[in-house]
Each structure stands twice: as structure tokens, then as C-alpha cells.
Enzyme design. Structure first.
Site, PDB file in Angstrom:
ATOM      1  N   LYS A 217       0.821  -1.218   0.000  1.00 26.57           N
ATOM      2  CA  LYS A 217       0.000   0.000   0.000  1.00 26.57           C
ATOM      3  C   LYS A 217       0.849   1.260   0.000  1.00 26.57           C
ATOM      4  CE  LYS A 217      -4.370  -1.699   1.811  1.00 26.57           C
ATOM      5  NZ  LYS A 217      -5.435  -1.549   2.815  1.00 26.57           N
TER       6      LYS A 217
ATOM      7  N   LYS B  19     -12.645  -3.933  -5.749  1.00 23.83           N
ATOM      8  CA  LYS B  19     -13.135  -2.562  -5.894  1.00 23.83           C
ATOM      9  C   LYS B  19     -12.071  -1.637  -6.474  1.00 23.83           C
ATOM     10  CE  LYS B  19     -12.616  -2.395  -0.961  1.00 23.83           C
ATOM     11  NZ  LYS B  19     -13.287  -2.923   0.207  1.00 23.83           N
TER      12      LYS B  19
ATOM     13  N   LYS C 155      -8.691 -10.835  -9.885  1.00 23.67           N
ATOM     14  CA  LYS C 155      -9.790 -11.068  -8.953  1.00 23.67           C
ATOM     15  C   LYS C 155     -10.739  -9.870  -8.936  1.00 23.67           C
ATOM     16  CE  LYS C 155      -8.531  -9.762  -4.288  1.00 23.67           C
ATOM     17  NZ  LYS C 155      -8.464 -10.127  -2.903  1.00 23.67           N
TER      18      LYS C 155
HETATM   19  P1  AMP Z   1     -11.217  -6.356   0.543  1.00 21.07           P
HETATM   20  O1  AMP Z   1     -11.570  -5.380   1.619  1.00 21.07           O
HETATM   21  O2  AMP Z   1     -11.653  -5.980  -0.829  1.00 21.07           O
HETATM   22  O3  AMP Z   1      -9.789  -6.803   0.555  1.00 21.07           O
HETATM   23  O4  AMP Z   1     -12.059  -7.677   0.831  1.00 21.07           O
HETATM   24  C1  AMP Z   1     -12.656  -8.028   2.055  1.00 21.07           C
HETATM   25  C2  AMP Z   1     -12.807  -9.526   2.112  1.00 21.07           C
HETATM   26  O5  AMP Z   1     -13.395 -10.080   0.918  1.00 21.07           O
HETATM   27  C3  AMP Z   1     -11.472 -10.249   2.279  1.00 21.07           C
HETATM   28  O6  AMP Z   1     -11.619 -11.240   3.283  1.00 21.07           O
HETATM   29  C4  AMP Z   1     -11.175 -10.879   0.949  1.00 21.07           C
HETATM   30  O7  AMP Z   1     -10.498 -12.092   1.082  1.00 21.07           O
HETATM   31  C5  AMP Z   1     -12.568 -11.088   0.346  1.00 21.07           C
HETATM   32  N1  AMP Z   1     -12.518 -10.888  -1.124  1.00 21.07           N
HETATM   33  C6  AMP Z   1     -12.279  -9.716  -1.747  1.00 21.07           C
HETATM   34  N2  AMP Z   1     -12.307  -9.870  -3.094  1.00 21.07           N
HETATM   35  C7  AMP Z   1     -12.562 -11.183  -3.336  1.00 21.07           C
HETATM   36  C8  AMP Z   1     -12.730 -11.970  -4.521  1.00 21.07           C
HETATM   37  N3  AMP Z   1     -12.666 -11.436  -5.746  1.00 21.07           N
HETATM   38  N4  AMP Z   1     -12.992 -13.285  -4.389  1.00 21.07           N
HETATM   39  C9  AMP Z   1     -13.090 -13.832  -3.161  1.00 21.07           C
HETATM   40  N5  AMP Z   1     -12.948 -13.143  -1.998  1.00 21.07           N
HETATM   41  C10 AMP Z   1     -12.695 -11.834  -2.077  1.00 21.07           C
END
Ligand code: AMP
Ligand code: TRP
Length: 331
Positions: free
Chosen positions: A113, A199, A196
Site C-alpha cells: 500500500k 473494488k 480477482k
Molecule cells: P477487501 O476489503 O476488498 O480486501 O475484501 C474483504 C474480504 O473479501 C477479504 O476477506 C477478501 O479475502 C474477500 N474478497 C475480496 N475480493 C474477493 C474476490 N474477488 N474473491 C473472493 N474473496 C474476495
């Protein structure tokens, strides 16, 4: 025996996406049953990124509404906002005083980050983020912490800090275990199915958001990238687009992928995408409707969150008192 579960999610987007749901939140819902689950909207962690006050406020409320709408029950589990429970900051400081600079400096999420925005623009809070996360977990004496693979290192650090504290100052914290969510439910971007769903991904058209209108989501699925050939077959290498749609259909409909392959044998991609769109829309529509309903009565929603914070504080304050006492602070 009921286990104490703790997890957190940042309120950093207007809507959770299908990857968040299938990769993490659906399992939060499942883990409520028979366990003592604490789920935290980690708004203080969200302050380590760009801060837009109006947007942050909206996103905290919207995250809460979505979590309830998708099945986190404020009766079955303790749903709360991190900043409502000041003990997170109190224990966070203690964790910062236990952690070594070197070990904090090895956190890959910080490196990634801070590299993105240029090291000079990274703030101190981004660096100390994992120590606050350790506090989130240790305050509740959690047995299990359900998180994605990317959080494994933060859980390890949490275990190290807890062990060090216990060894030096006496038994205070339960050593938590990561409950790394099955990677089986990894969901990919509809437009670039080798990335993947995320957002921060380039294409808004590739991300299915819970708060999107059903029409918008149906349209995104119908214009998803498909692959060469015409066969609906699970083959992540040759057919990442179709495989991703099969994963999504299967996760939401409960049908086996092999059964779906049979069902769509001899039919084209168009028919298949139509079916996926229908499954997704049917699944997400009531969740979105419920979330919008909850957002209409903001004071009621905040009341639910305050009640959650009250429950959380009871547990958290006992842990802080114990740690203060063991550190030699005068209570
Ligand atoms: P983030 O805040 O976007 O990192 O995601 C929050 C949670 O969602 C984390 O526990 C990630 O592992 C899960 N997550 C985010 N994107 C994906 C994805 N494309 N497929 C599966 N799990 C996801
Ligand atoms: N760092 C986690 C993430 O980015 C969010 C988080 C903060 C968390 N505190 C937590 C997750 C405590 C589990 C437990 O996904």
C-alpha cells in the site's frame, strides 16, 4: 462448544461486491450459528486511506445495512463499529509498544500500500495498522478469525504479539487462530477474468455490486468476457470467463458445476449468461432492497450499532483492564 469468532471489514466502498460476499461474508453468516461471533466495521482502519468525511459516514452506515441485509443478525452475533468501542485504541497503543519496528516493517500489506502512493505519502497510521488489527482480535479473546489469505501475515503478527505479552506479563490474551477462508470461492473480474473481482480493479463493468440495481448487474453479466469456443465447461486455464460464471452460478444456486455443465450442454454462451444473470439478480435483489430499507431509518440503524457496541465493550473493557493491570498500570 461455542467458539468466539472475530472478524472485521473496512467500510471503504459504497457497496460490497460479490467477491466480498462469496469469499468472506457468506462465511461470516454461516459462522454465526452455534458460535459467539463479533463482527466489526473497522472504520478507524479506513482512516489510513484517503479520508472523505461525507463519504466515510455514508459508507459506514451502508456497510452496516448491507451486513444485516445479507444475513448478519444483530441478535445472533455482535455487530458493531470499531470507533464506538474506545478500547480498540487503548489496546492498539499497548500493541504498538509490544511490537518491534522491524517486524512491523515486514508487513507486506504495508509495503504494497505504501509503495502504491509513494513512500512519502504513506501515513504513520498505515504503518501501525496491523497493531490496531491485533487489538481488534485480542480484545475479544477470539478463538478464530475468519479472513482471506491476504490477512494471514497480520494474524501471525497478532499471535506473536499475544504470545510475547503473555510470556512477559502473564496470561492475558487467548492466542487466536486464523480461519483462512476456502479459496474455492475466489471470484474474478467479469471483464478481465484472470484478475480477482476487486473494488480497486480497473473496470467497473467487471464488478458485481450488492447495491447495484438488478438491471445493472444483469447487464454486466450479459456483457461479461467469454472465451473462445462455445462449450459451457469449467476450465480455468482455457476458459477463465466461463469458469468464473460457473463458479458464481454454483455458489448462489447451490447446483454442482458438473450438473451445470450438463444442463447447458449444447446451448450457447448467451443462454448460459442469461441463466447466470437470473440467478445473481434473484439472489441479490432482496438483499439490496433490505439494505435500502435499513438505510431509510438511519437512527434505527445507529441504535442497532450502539447496542452492538455496548455488548462489545463489556468484553473489550475486561480485557483492557486485565492487560493494564498486568502491565503495572494503576487502575
Ligand atoms: P477487501 O476489503 O476488498 O480486501 O475484501 C474483504 C474480504 O473479501 C477479504 O476477506 C477478501 O479475502 C474477500 N474478497 C475480496 N475480493 C474477493 C474476490 N474477488 N474473491 C473472493 N474473496 C474476495
Ligand atoms: N485488515 C483486514 C482487511 O483488510 C480488516 C480487519 C481489521 C480485520 N481488523 C480486523 C480482519 C480484525 C479480521 C480481524 O481485510
Amino acid at each position: 462448544m461455542a467458539k468466539r469468532i472475530l472478524s472485521g471489514i473496512q467500510p471503504t466502498s459504497d457497496s460490497f461486491h460479490l467477491g466480498n460476499y462469496l469469499g468472506a461474508l457468506k462465511q461470516w453468516v454461516e459462522l454465526q450459528e452455534g458460535n459467539d461471533a463479533f463482527y466489526c466495521i473497522v472504520d478507524l482502519h479506513a482512516l489510513t486511506g484517503e479520508i472523505d468525511p461525507a463519504l466515510l459516514r455514508k459508507r459506514i452506515l451502508s456497510s452496516a445495512a448491507q451486513l444485516i441485509a445479507l444475513g448478519i443478525s444483530p441478535e445472533k452475533s455482535t455487530l458493531f463499529v470499531q470507533s464506538h468501542v474506545a478500547e480498540h485504541n487503548q489496546l492498539g497503543w499497548i500493541m504498538e509498544c509490544i511490537a518491534g519496528f522491524g517486524e512491523a516493517n515486514r508487513m507486506t500489506q504495508f509495503k504494497d500500500k505504501s509503495a502504491k502512493g509513494g513512500a512519502d505519502s504513506a501515513r504513520v497510521g498505515l504503518f501501525t495498522y496491523p497493531m490496531l488489527q491485533a487489538a481488534d482480535i485480542l480484545l475479544y479473546q477470539a478463538h478464530y478469525v475468519p479472513v482471506g489469505e491476504d490477512q494471514r501475515q497480520h494474524i501471525e503478527l497478532t499471535r506473536d504479539l499475544a504470545t510475547r505479552f503473555n510470556t512477559r506479563f502473564g496470561e492475558t490474551f487467548r492466542i487466536p487462530e486464523g480461519y483462512i477462508l476456502k479459496s474455492g470461492a475466489k471470484i474474478y473480474d467479469l471483464q478481465e477474468p484472470t484478475n480477482k473481482m476487486s473494488k480497486s480493479s480497473g473496470s467497473a463493468a467487471g464488478v458485481l455490486e450488492i447495491m447495484d440495481t438488478p438491471e445493472a448487474n444483469a447487464k454486466k453479466i450479459k456483457s461479461a468476457t467469454t472465451d473462445a469456443g462455445r462449450e459451457v465447461k469449467f476450465d480455468e486455464k482455457e476458459k477463465p470467463g466461463i469458469s468464473n460464471l460457473l463458479t458464481i452460478h454454483s455458489a448462489l444456486s447451490g447446483k454442482k458445476i458438473s450438473d451445470l455443465e450438463n444442463e447447458f450442454a449444447g446451448k450457447g454462451y448467451g443462454d448460459f449468461k442469461g441463466a447466470v444473470a437470473e440467478v445473481v439478480v434473484d439472489y441479490l435483489k432482496p438483499i439490496r432492497t433490505r439494505a435500502l430499507e435499513l438505510l431509510e431509518d438511519e437512527s434505527h440503524l445507529v441504535q442497532i450499532l450502539h447496542a452492538g457496541a455496548d455488548k462489545a465493550r463489556t468484553v473489550a473493557s475486561a480485557t483492557v483492564a486485565e492487560s493494564y493491570k498486568n502491565l503495572g498500570l494503576v487502575l
